[in-house]
Design a protein around this motif. Structure first.
Motif, PDB file in Angstrom:
ATOM      1  N   THR A 297       0.124   2.680  -0.820  1.00 57.26           N
ATOM      2  CA  THR A 297       0.774   2.539   0.492  1.00 57.26           C
ATOM      3  C   THR A 297       1.586   1.260   0.655  1.00 57.26           C
ATOM      4  OG1 THR A 297      -1.201   1.478   1.440  1.00 57.26           O
ATOM      5  CG2 THR A 297      -1.065   3.880   1.594  1.00 57.26           C
ATOM      6  N   TYR A 298       1.759   0.483  -0.403  1.00 51.04           N
ATOM      7  CA  TYR A 298       2.349  -0.847  -0.220  1.00 51.04           C
ATOM      8  C   TYR A 298       3.796  -0.788   0.279  1.00 51.04           C
ATOM      9  CZ  TYR A 298       5.186  -0.650  -4.515  1.00 51.04           C
ATOM     10  OH  TYR A 298       6.128  -0.335  -5.473  1.00 51.04           O
ATOM     11  N   ARG A 299       4.481   0.338   0.102  1.00 47.90           N
ATOM     12  CA  ARG A 299       5.862   0.455   0.574  1.00 47.90           C
ATOM     13  C   ARG A 299       5.970   0.943   2.014  1.00 47.90           C
ATOM     14  NH1 ARG A 299       9.283   3.311  -4.370  1.00 47.90           N
ATOM     15  NH2 ARG A 299       8.751   1.816  -6.015  1.00 47.90           N
ATOM     16  N   ARG A 300       4.861   1.309   2.610  1.00 50.14           N
ATOM     17  CA  ARG A 300       4.900   1.915   3.935  1.00 50.14           C
ATOM     18  C   ARG A 300       5.169   0.873   5.016  1.00 50.14           C
ATOM     19  NH1 ARG A 300       5.639   7.321   3.131  1.00 50.14           N
ATOM     20  NH2 ARG A 300       3.939   8.265   1.930  1.00 50.14           N
ATOM     21  N   THR A 301       5.765   1.355   6.100  1.00 54.82           N
ATOM     22  CA  THR A 301       6.147   0.486   7.217  1.00 54.82           C
ATOM     23  C   THR A 301       4.979  -0.353   7.718  1.00 54.82           C
ATOM     24  OG1 THR A 301       7.764   2.144   7.910  1.00 54.82           O
ATOM     25  CG2 THR A 301       7.167   0.469   9.530  1.00 54.82           C
ATOM     26  N   ASN A 302       3.811   0.276   7.858  1.00 54.40           N
ATOM     27  CA  ASN A 302       2.663  -0.370   8.495  1.00 54.40           C
ATOM     28  C   ASN A 302       1.653  -0.905   7.484  1.00 54.40           C
ATOM     29  OD1 ASN A 302       1.318  -1.200  10.835  1.00 54.40           O
ATOM     30  ND2 ASN A 302       0.044   0.638  10.898  1.00 54.40           N
ATOM     31  N   HIS A 303       2.093  -1.141   6.257  1.00 57.62           N
ATOM     32  CA  HIS A 303       1.129  -1.541   5.230  1.00 57.62           C
ATOM     33  C   HIS A 303       0.367  -2.805   5.600  1.00 57.62           C
ATOM     34  CE1 HIS A 303      -0.015  -3.603   1.384  1.00 57.62           C
ATOM     35  NE2 HIS A 303      -0.695  -2.476   1.316  1.00 57.62           N
ATOM     36  N   LYS A 304       1.019  -3.755   6.250  1.00 57.52           N
ATOM     37  CA  LYS A 304       0.345  -5.021   6.583  1.00 57.52           C
ATOM     38  C   LYS A 304      -0.826  -4.816   7.536  1.00 57.52           C
ATOM     39  CE  LYS A 304       3.348  -6.200  10.532  1.00 57.52           C
ATOM     40  NZ  LYS A 304       4.285  -7.203  11.102  1.00 57.52           N
ATOM     41  N   ASN A 305      -0.849  -3.692   8.245  1.00 57.81           N
ATOM     42  CA  ASN A 305      -1.938  -3.403   9.182  1.00 57.81           C
ATOM     43  C   ASN A 305      -2.953  -2.414   8.633  1.00 57.81           C
ATOM     44  OD1 ASN A 305      -1.220  -5.056  11.434  1.00 57.81           O
ATOM     45  ND2 ASN A 305       0.454  -3.631  11.894  1.00 57.81           N
ATOM     46  N   ILE A 306      -2.819  -2.048   7.360  1.00 59.76           N
ATOM     47  CA  ILE A 306      -3.791  -1.139   6.738  1.00 59.76           C
ATOM     48  C   ILE A 306      -4.889  -1.977   6.096  1.00 59.76           C
ATOM     49  CG2 ILE A 306      -4.162   0.619   4.975  1.00 59.76           C
ATOM     50  CD1 ILE A 306      -1.319   1.566   5.416  1.00 59.76           C
ATOM     51  N   HIS A 307      -6.116  -1.817   6.582  1.00 58.75           N
ATOM     52  CA  HIS A 307      -7.258  -2.615   6.122  1.00 58.75           C
ATOM     53  C   HIS A 307      -8.245  -1.654   5.461  1.00 58.75           C
ATOM     54  CE1 HIS A 307      -5.453  -5.702   8.619  1.00 58.75           C
ATOM     55  NE2 HIS A 307      -5.408  -4.811   9.597  1.00 58.75           N
ATOM     56  N   VAL A 308      -8.406  -1.788   4.162  1.00 61.06           N
ATOM     57  CA  VAL A 308      -9.151  -0.806   3.371  1.00 61.06           C
ATOM     58  C   VAL A 308     -10.553  -1.306   3.059  1.00 61.06           C
ATOM     59  CG1 VAL A 308      -9.122   0.674   1.336  1.00 61.06           C
ATOM     60  CG2 VAL A 308      -6.954  -0.113   2.340  1.00 61.06           C
ATOM     61  N   ARG A 309     -11.512  -0.444   3.277  1.00 65.58           N
ATOM     62  CA  ARG A 309     -12.895  -0.685   2.873  1.00 65.58           C
ATOM     63  C   ARG A 309     -13.216   0.240   1.700  1.00 65.58           C
ATOM     64  NH1 ARG A 309     -15.266  -5.116   5.548  1.00 65.58           N
ATOM     65  NH2 ARG A 309     -14.241  -5.327   7.575  1.00 65.58           N
ATOM     66  N   GLY A 310     -13.886  -0.293   0.685  1.00 71.76           N
ATOM     67  CA  GLY A 310     -14.243   0.509  -0.473  1.00 71.76           C
ATOM     68  C   GLY A 310     -15.281  -0.196  -1.307  1.00 71.76           C
ATOM     69  N   TYR A 311     -15.495   0.282  -2.515  1.00 70.49           N
ATOM     70  CA  TYR A 311     -16.536  -0.276  -3.389  1.00 70.49           C
ATOM     71  C   TYR A 311     -16.103  -1.639  -3.915  1.00 70.49           C
ATOM     72  CZ  TYR A 311     -20.026  -0.623  -7.076  1.00 70.49           C
ATOM     73  OH  TYR A 311     -21.055  -1.045  -7.877  1.00 70.49           O
ATOM     74  N   LYS A 312     -17.013  -2.621  -3.814  1.00 75.29           N
ATOM     75  CA  LYS A 312     -16.702  -3.998  -4.206  1.00 75.29           C
ATOM     76  C   LYS A 312     -17.662  -4.540  -5.265  1.00 75.29           C
ATOM     77  CE  LYS A 312     -14.688  -5.214   0.294  1.00 75.29           C
ATOM     78  NZ  LYS A 312     -14.735  -6.149   1.444  1.00 75.29           N
TER      79      LYS A 312
ATOM     80  N   PRO B 222     -10.982  -0.568  -3.131  1.00 81.93           N
ATOM     81  CA  PRO B 222     -10.053  -0.593  -1.989  1.00 81.93           C
ATOM     82  C   PRO B 222      -8.603  -0.831  -2.365  1.00 81.93           C
ATOM     83  CG  PRO B 222     -11.526  -2.517  -1.981  1.00 81.93           C
ATOM     84  CD  PRO B 222     -12.059  -1.565  -2.995  1.00 81.93           C
ATOM     85  N   TRP B 223      -8.352  -1.598  -3.436  1.00 83.46           N
ATOM     86  CA  TRP B 223      -6.959  -1.911  -3.772  1.00 83.46           C
ATOM     87  C   TRP B 223      -6.162  -0.686  -4.212  1.00 83.46           C
ATOM     88  CZ3 TRP B 223     -11.186  -4.684  -5.521  1.00 83.46           C
ATOM     89  CH2 TRP B 223     -11.769  -4.243  -6.707  1.00 83.46           C
ATOM     90  N   LEU B 224      -6.834   0.400  -4.571  1.00 79.59           N
ATOM     91  CA  LEU B 224      -6.094   1.588  -4.972  1.00 79.59           C
ATOM     92  C   LEU B 224      -5.294   2.154  -3.801  1.00 79.59           C
ATOM     93  CD1 LEU B 224      -6.955   4.225  -7.473  1.00 79.59           C
ATOM     94  CD2 LEU B 224      -6.568   5.070  -5.182  1.00 79.59           C
ATOM     95  N   ILE B 225      -5.863   2.104  -2.597  1.00 78.96           N
ATOM     96  CA  ILE B 225      -5.128   2.567  -1.412  1.00 78.96           C
ATOM     97  C   ILE B 225      -3.927   1.672  -1.158  1.00 78.96           C
ATOM     98  CG2 ILE B 225      -5.275   3.005   1.065  1.00 78.96           C
ATOM     99  CD1 ILE B 225      -6.803   5.017  -0.693  1.00 78.96           C
ATOM    100  N   HIS B 226      -4.081   0.391  -1.386  1.00 82.48           N
ATOM    101  CA  HIS B 226      -2.935  -0.516  -1.216  1.00 82.48           C
ATOM    102  C   HIS B 226      -1.845  -0.211  -2.239  1.00 82.48           C
ATOM    103  CE1 HIS B 226      -4.594  -2.968   1.949  1.00 82.48           C
ATOM    104  NE2 HIS B 226      -5.716  -3.131   1.277  1.00 82.48           N
ATOM    105  N   ARG B 227      -2.229   0.164  -3.438  1.00 85.49           N
ATOM    106  CA  ARG B 227      -1.231   0.569  -4.455  1.00 85.49           C
ATOM    107  C   ARG B 227      -0.408   1.756  -3.966  1.00 85.49           C
ATOM    108  NH1 ARG B 227      -3.799   1.727 -10.207  1.00 85.49           N
ATOM    109  NH2 ARG B 227      -1.634   2.347 -10.573  1.00 85.49           N
TER     110      ARG B 227
END
Length: 495
Positions: free
Chosen positions: A408-423, A401-406
């Protein structure tokens, strides 16, 4: 050197003359060694090679730097390509039928091979049959130059002139493919997702080489290195934990954005569209992630071409927000994550008919990064238009999941992006149970959406209870029967 053997020994690959600033004896030895080459006899006083030696150098294309085989783009000829549209799955409605995503790709590659029998090869460390690409054997077998046994005639698919390279050694195949591309030819490499890591360092070096060539005008373009990553993390109900690792994408993301591309086509037709594009491209490393098992089919070919051309788009049939702001954005990238995200949308729509949902699917992963960082990236305006500036986004992702945060971290709405992925959870589980353990399943997504939508945090309590009960029942069924509940496993979009 100081009493230790250097020449012809392991120390010759170290730094035998260290500390030259502080050790006059070592400095003198270095000087004597360099003078032993008698540079004063080889170069004139201005430092130029003396004429009689310069005359020995090869001329024109006999020079190593000008040999067309060392600048393979000069020899490269474009592939003769069949029309990928002819291999499409025909659909009456989205998410109603299932098909093996890789099987039509194998038929497409078969006919690419048929039309390019001197400059195209397919490589795989595992059997192409396992990856559902075995239709290619109708045209060309596996290259085999050793002895033959009688049992090889029974499905061995071996031939001394085969153009399919199979060897359980990813790094050997990667080396073969790089050499083949750099001398002007074309290739396609398929491998199990968890073992793409075997070629991490080789991928790194090829990416760096391609990036360096961007600054050399005389270097002719070569065919892209195309990696088909299959047998993916979410369908390892036989192999288990050892075969669950989507992290090769994280490695790819580290390299130059001018060189690397990552595609996650969710069905047959998008996979065909992406494969055709990649085979025609030059000077890239294209990574295509698509599982080989049966999956729901979402798009007819015209829709797939439009979707792949954009790389990211809203799916209207799964959305209920047209003409207004959504209450929540449900996004997906990958085949199983897309199925589970769509099923979550259905759960939410059934429980909350007035809820405004926007469904976004991503094929080209680099669309998520800003256009200032990657040529495929979306502008901030376009990203905000898709994902809103302040609404919750539930993103169901194929990899970590952290790859999506990598991205999108500069995007306006990044704080509201909640990613589900392999853990890193699960083992030999059914597909749904593995999804539940990593929280990418439909129930976890629907519950997460309720928790993130202010109007539903209290009003949605009963629905959350129902979804959790269904989740527990599905896990119990899987543990007792070894398969997922049929109504869940065979879920289709309501007609």
């Amino acid at each position: 050197m100081d009493g230790h053997k250097v020449e012809g020994f392991w120390r010759s690959h170290q730094v035998p003359l260290a500390g030259l600033h502080d050790n006059p004896a070592h400095l003198k030895q270095l000087e004597d060694w360099l003078k032993s080459y008698k540079a004063d006899e080889l170069f004139d006083k201005s430092g130029r090679l003396i004429p009689e030696l310069k005359a020995l150098a090869p001329k024109a294309t006999r020079r190593m730097s000008a040999n067309p085989h060392a600048n393979g783009g000069q020899l490269r000829k474009a592939l003769r390509m069949p029309d990928f549209r002819g291999y499409a799955i025909k659909l009456k409605a989205p998410a109603q039928v299932s098909a093996e995503n890789a099987r039509p790709l194998g038929q497409f590659l078969r006919d690419v091979m048929r039309q390019n029998m001197t400059n195209f090869r397919v490589l795989s460390p595992d059997e192409n049959s396992s990856n559902k690409l075995d239709d290619i054997y109708e045209v060309s077998k596996k290259l085999w130059l050793a002895d033959y046994k009688p049992e090889d005639a029974d499905g061995g698919q071996l031939s001394p002139d085969g153009r399919v390279m199979e060897m359980l050694s990813e790094h050997t195949l990667e080396g073969w493919l790089e050499g083949y591309l750099l001398t002007g030819r074309h290739g396609f490499f398929s491998t199990y997702e968890a073992f793409a890591h075997v070629i991490d360092s080789m991928f790194n070096q090829h990416a760096k080489w391609l990036a360096s060539c961007r600054h050399l005008a005389w270097r002719a373009p070569v065919s892209s290195l195309n990696l088909f990553i299959t047998s993916t993390v979410w369908r390892q109900d036989h192999n288990g934990f050892t075969h669950q690792d989507p992290g090769f994408l994280d490695v790819v993301l580290n390299k130059s954005p001018d060189i690397c591309r990552i595609y996650l086509p969710p069905d047959v037709n998008t996979l065909l569209c992406v494969a055709d594009h990649c085979l025609r491209s030059t000077d890239y490393i294209n990574v295509i992630v698509s599982d080989k098992q049966k999956h729901l089919q979402y798009m007819n070919m015209d829709e797939a071409i439009t979707h792949c051309t954009k790389g990211i788009s809203i799916w209207p049939k799964a959305s209920t927000d047209e003409g207004c702001e959504p209450d929540v954005v449900i996004a997906s990238a990958g085949d199983i994550p897309t199925k589970e995200a769509l099923a979550a949308v259905c759960l939410l729509r059934e429980s909350f008919p007035d809820l405004k949902i926007r469904f976004v699917n991503v094929v080209d992963l680099f669309k998520l990064t800003p256009d200032t960082e990657h040529p495929h990236g979306l502008s901030n305006r376009d990203f905000d238009s898709l994902f809103t500036e302040n609404k919750p986004v539930i993103f169901n992702f194929h990899g970590y999941p952290w790859l999506i945060h990598r991205l999108t971290y500069r995007r306006t709405n990044h704080k509201n992006i909640h990613v589900r992925g392999y853990k890193e959870r699960g083992n030999i589980n059914t597909p749904l149970d593995l999804a539940i353990q990593n929280q990418i399943d439909r129930f976890s997504l629907a519950i997460d959406a309720i928790d993130r939508i202010p109007a539903l945090r209290v009003a949605g309590a009963h629905a959350k209870e129902e979804f959790r009960n269904l989740q527990i029942e599905c896990q119990r069924y899987a543990y007792e029967n070894g398969v997922d509940k049929p109504e869940v496993d065979q879920w289709t979009w309501p007609s």
